[in-house]
Design a protein around this motif. Structure first.
Motif, mmCIF file in Angstrom:
data_model
loop_
_atom_site.group_PDB
_atom_site.id
_atom_site.type_symbol
_atom_site.label_atom_id
_atom_site.label_comp_id
_atom_site.label_asym_id
_atom_site.label_seq_id
_atom_site.Cartn_x
_atom_site.Cartn_y
_atom_site.Cartn_z
ATOM 1 N N THR A 176 -9.942 13.039 13.197
ATOM 2 C CA THR A 176 -10.694 14.185 13.622
ATOM 3 C C THR A 176 -12.141 13.984 13.551
ATOM 4 O OG1 THR A 176 -9.129 15.399 12.826
ATOM 5 C CG2 THR A 176 -11.033 16.399 13.919
ATOM 6 N N ASN A 177 -12.729 13.452 15.110
ATOM 7 C CA ASN A 177 -14.123 12.949 14.650
ATOM 8 C C ASN A 177 -14.414 11.810 14.492
ATOM 9 O OD1 ASN A 177 -15.212 15.865 15.610
ATOM 10 N ND2 ASN A 177 -15.278 16.738 13.402
ATOM 11 N N SER A 178 -13.613 10.535 15.487
ATOM 12 C CA SER A 178 -12.889 9.759 14.204
ATOM 13 C C SER A 178 -14.233 9.069 13.669
ATOM 14 C CB SER A 178 -12.634 8.875 15.343
ATOM 15 O OG SER A 178 -13.661 8.277 16.661
ATOM 16 N N LEU A 179 -15.803 8.849 14.692
ATOM 17 C CA LEU A 179 -16.929 7.561 15.105
ATOM 18 C C LEU A 179 -18.111 8.418 13.826
ATOM 19 C CD1 LEU A 179 -17.219 5.677 18.271
ATOM 20 C CD2 LEU A 179 -16.930 5.128 15.624
ATOM 21 N N CYS A 180 -18.026 9.345 13.538
ATOM 22 C CA CYS A 180 -18.706 10.603 13.272
ATOM 23 C C CYS A 180 -18.212 11.281 12.155
ATOM 24 C CB CYS A 180 -18.723 12.044 13.931
ATOM 25 S SG CYS A 180 -20.007 11.867 15.454
ATOM 26 N N ALA A 233 -28.371 9.734 11.214
ATOM 27 C CA ALA A 233 -29.288 10.810 11.339
ATOM 28 C C ALA A 233 -28.795 12.047 12.315
ATOM 29 C CB ALA A 233 -30.652 9.990 11.649
ATOM 30 N N ALA A 234 -28.308 11.472 12.658
ATOM 31 C CA ALA A 234 -27.666 12.595 13.951
ATOM 32 C C ALA A 234 -26.116 13.521 12.982
ATOM 33 C CB ALA A 234 -27.711 12.600 14.875
ATOM 34 N N CYS A 235 -26.017 12.940 12.296
ATOM 35 C CA CYS A 235 -24.549 13.429 11.749
ATOM 36 C C CYS A 235 -25.647 14.130 10.342
ATOM 37 C CB CYS A 235 -23.602 12.682 11.374
ATOM 38 S SG CYS A 235 -23.020 12.150 11.935
ATOM 39 N N THR A 236 -26.054 13.931 9.935
ATOM 40 C CA THR A 236 -26.642 13.972 8.221
ATOM 41 C C THR A 236 -27.694 15.918 8.588
ATOM 42 O OG1 THR A 236 -27.535 12.093 7.187
ATOM 43 C CG2 THR A 236 -28.698 13.969 6.266
ATOM 44 N N ALA A 241 -27.850 -0.739 14.117
ATOM 45 C CA ALA A 241 -28.864 -0.543 15.012
ATOM 46 C C ALA A 241 -28.574 1.400 15.394
ATOM 47 C CB ALA A 241 -29.946 -0.636 15.689
ATOM 48 N N LEU A 242 -27.854 1.703 15.956
ATOM 49 C CA LEU A 242 -27.159 2.642 16.337
ATOM 50 C C LEU A 242 -25.959 3.375 15.784
ATOM 51 C CD1 LEU A 242 -26.745 3.706 18.883
ATOM 52 C CD2 LEU A 242 -24.690 2.894 19.516
ATOM 53 N N LEU A 243 -25.954 2.962 14.197
ATOM 54 C CA LEU A 243 -25.600 3.872 13.367
ATOM 55 C C LEU A 243 -25.968 3.941 12.599
ATOM 56 C CD1 LEU A 243 -22.743 4.041 12.244
ATOM 57 C CD2 LEU A 243 -23.207 2.256 10.370
ATOM 58 N N ILE A 244 -27.573 3.795 12.474
ATOM 59 C CA ILE A 244 -28.295 4.130 11.577
ATOM 60 C C ILE A 244 -28.992 5.769 12.668
ATOM 61 C CG2 ILE A 244 -31.179 4.245 11.348
ATOM 62 C CD1 ILE A 244 -30.237 1.346 10.435
ATOM 63 N N GLN A 245 -29.198 5.528 13.804
ATOM 64 C CA GLN A 245 -29.479 6.948 14.492
ATOM 65 C C GLN A 245 -28.016 8.144 14.703
ATOM 66 O OE1 GLN A 245 -31.021 6.166 19.130
ATOM 67 N NE2 GLN A 245 -30.556 3.780 17.969
ATOM 68 N N LEU A 285 -25.798 19.021 17.691
ATOM 69 C CA LEU A 285 -24.524 18.306 17.603
ATOM 70 C C LEU A 285 -24.571 18.100 18.897
ATOM 71 C CD1 LEU A 285 -22.581 21.518 16.478
ATOM 72 C CD2 LEU A 285 -22.657 19.929 15.227
ATOM 73 N N TRP A 286 -24.745 17.975 20.167
ATOM 74 C CA TRP A 286 -25.022 17.636 21.365
ATOM 75 C C TRP A 286 -25.426 16.504 21.647
ATOM 76 C CZ3 TRP A 286 -26.973 22.463 24.487
ATOM 77 C CH2 TRP A 286 -26.627 23.283 24.628
ATOM 78 N N ASN A 287 -26.753 16.117 20.576
ATOM 79 C CA ASN A 287 -26.824 14.726 20.451
ATOM 80 C C ASN A 287 -26.142 13.313 19.225
ATOM 81 O OD1 ASN A 287 -28.925 12.715 20.190
ATOM 82 N ND2 ASN A 287 -29.710 13.393 17.971
ATOM 83 N N ARG A 288 -25.524 13.725 18.678
ATOM 84 C CA ARG A 288 -24.520 13.607 17.561
ATOM 85 C C ARG A 288 -23.114 13.056 19.247
ATOM 86 N NH1 ARG A 288 -20.713 15.963 13.209
ATOM 87 N NH2 ARG A 288 -19.625 17.242 15.143
ATOM 88 N N GLN A 289 -23.439 13.794 19.292
ATOM 89 C CA GLN A 289 -21.708 12.951 20.480
ATOM 90 C C GLN A 289 -21.908 12.024 21.354
ATOM 91 O OE1 GLN A 289 -19.041 14.128 19.501
ATOM 92 N NE2 GLN A 289 -18.133 12.910 20.971
ATOM 93 N N GLN A 290 -23.795 12.397 21.185
ATOM 94 C CA GLN A 290 -24.200 11.164 22.976
ATOM 95 C C GLN A 290 -24.350 10.469 21.919
ATOM 96 O OE1 GLN A 290 -28.154 12.247 24.518
ATOM 97 N NE2 GLN A 290 -27.788 10.995 25.499
ATOM 98 N N LEU A 291 -25.016 10.092 21.037
ATOM 99 C CA LEU A 291 -25.143 8.686 19.936
ATOM 100 C C LEU A 291 -22.998 8.656 19.483
ATOM 101 C CD1 LEU A 291 -27.438 9.493 17.688
ATOM 102 C CD2 LEU A 291 -27.457 8.441 19.599
#
Length: 431
Positions: free
Chosen positions: A171-175, A252-255, A245-249, A142-148
């Motif tokens: 809610t959690n707009s970009l995620c 992966a973090a959301c998954t 490229a950032l969206l791919i990361q 979750l911390w990694n997802r929020q950082q990305l």
């Protein structure tokens, strides 16, 4: 009695054995593999290690295969803080020399002289340790997802503010899957303005949206086609490729976060303490698993509720020297448990009216939000210790009884006495 110290490294480890007089009786250099572990166990057995009388071991870590091998049977393993070990090193030499065999000897002598001042690793069950692994991994994800997500937001501000405006109401707009699907379909504002209603509706359906698709597609189309400032075309396209490229990361973090959350939901309810933890207001499966991951299920880990409160960082600490005295928050604590406790106290404010009462009382007395919430967490963690020790579910009427006017007056008087009286600290320091 024999004491063992191990200076661990990535590929090799140094072993030192000392007796009661501090004499070095054996030392060994082993590799970090099955062969090295067997040499270590054979060395311990040679000097009297047995199931009835195991040799205690000091090492500067609490995890890894080496620690797992050492924890077999009844052997006590002491995880010594590297900072504490560095202070002990100065007792043996002031030249600040450092070596693997020397550090192993220092660790062995720590147990010989001060074993009573250190605690062995808790004897948590395998299920409890598995929950700890999954809960911590889910928290890290979750911390990694929020950082990305924060990095993606900063990038979109440079060239694509329409996307931020379009997703602001979610809610959690970009995620959210809808946001990620739309960014994939239109990586630049120019392409977003060209999307039709049909394409927008199709993107929302691919993301799994079930309701309000037509209305949401119309809203998004209106936002994307509004007047926005643009970067030059070539720069906009380059930024779009960087965003993908950032969206791919982020994908992966959301998954990873979702998969780990499912794993926690599958394992945590099997634990005997799960029902007790879930009986507390504000605790769901994920947050309760994080609390259990940090306190463990070894009831002998702490001797009383005060120790657990100090470990969680919820209880204040007094610093007194001469005429100066102040009461402040703790800085040395279990950061993971403290973070989970903050979320727990925040969620309990709405989940329980009785829990909200002491929070409001502290706010009325002048505490800031964080200080009042920490006070509530301090009470809740103490109640959790009591419930776990006595195998009882949370009872709101017992945890937060209706207080009389006399009790209120006594509490107010105690609060005034406990505040700093030197004039050296301001109300901000209580936060």
């Amino acid at each position: 009695m024999i004491y063992c110290g191990i200076d661990w490294a990535e590929r090799t480890h140094d072993i030192a054995l000392v007796d009661d007089a501090g004499t070095l009786v054996a030392k060994r250099h082993i590799t970090d593999d099955a062969t090295g572990y067997k040499l270590l166990l054979d060395l311990l057995t040679e000097y009297g290690d047995s199931e009835e009388n195991p040799i205690p071991v000091a090492i500067e870590t609490s995890r890894g295969l080496l620690v797992a091998v050492l924890r077999t049977g009844k052997r006590k393993v002491y995880a010594i803080n590297p900072m504490a070990a560095a202070r002990y090193r100065d007792r043996h030499s002031v030249s600040r020399k450092k070596s693997g065999p020397g550090d192993a000897l220092v660790l062995a002598n720590i147990l010989r002289t001060d074993m009573h001042a250190h605690r062995p690793l808790p004897e948590d069950s395998d299920l409890g340790r598995a929950i700890s692994v999954l809960a911590r991994a889910q928290q890290d994800s979750l911390w990694n997802r929020q950082q990305l997500a924060n990095q993606l937001r900063s990038l979109l501000r440079e060239y694509y503010p329409a996307a931020l405006n379009a997703f602001a109401t979610w809610t959690n707009s970009l995620c959210r899957p809808e946001a990620r699907e739309l960014l994939r379909a239109a990586p630049t504002p120019t392409r977003a303005a060209q999307l039709t209603r049909t394409q927008l509706q199709a993107a929302l359906k691919r993301a799994g949206r079930k309701r309000g698709i037509e209305a949401e597609a119309d809203r998004l189309r209106e936002v994307f086609r509004a007047e926005w400032a643009h970067q030059p075309p070539l720069i906009e396209e380059a930024l779009g490729k960087q965003m993908l490229a950032l969206l791919i990361q982020l994908e992966a973090a959301c998954t990873a976060a979702d998969q780990l959350a499912e794993a926690v939901e599958g394992v945590f309810p099997q634990h005997p303490d799960a029902e007790i933890l879930l009986s507390f207001p504000g605790l769901g499966i994920q947050l309760a698993a994080r609390i259990l991951a940090e306190i463990g299920d070894d009831r002998g880990r702490v001797t009383d509720a005060r120790g657990l409160k100090a470990y969680a960082g919820s209880s204040p600490i007094t610093r007194a020297s001469g005429k100066k005295s102040s009461i402040t928050r703790r800085w040395v604590k279990n950061d993971r448990q403290n973070h989970a406790g903050y979320l727990w106290a925040f969620a309990s404010l709405r989940a329980s009216t009785a829990a909200n009462t002491p929070y409001r009382r502290r706010r009325e007395r002048g505490d800031w939000h964080a200080a009042a919430q920490r006070y509530l967490f301090n009470r809740m963690i103490g109640q959790l210790y009591h419930c776990l020790q006595h195998r009882r579910h949370f009872d709101e009427s017992l945890a937060f009884p209706a207080s009389s006017e006399a009790t209120e007056a006594a509490a107010a008087s105690s609060d005034r006495l406990s505040r700093p009286h030197t004039g050296m600290t301001s109300p901000r320091s209580r936060n």
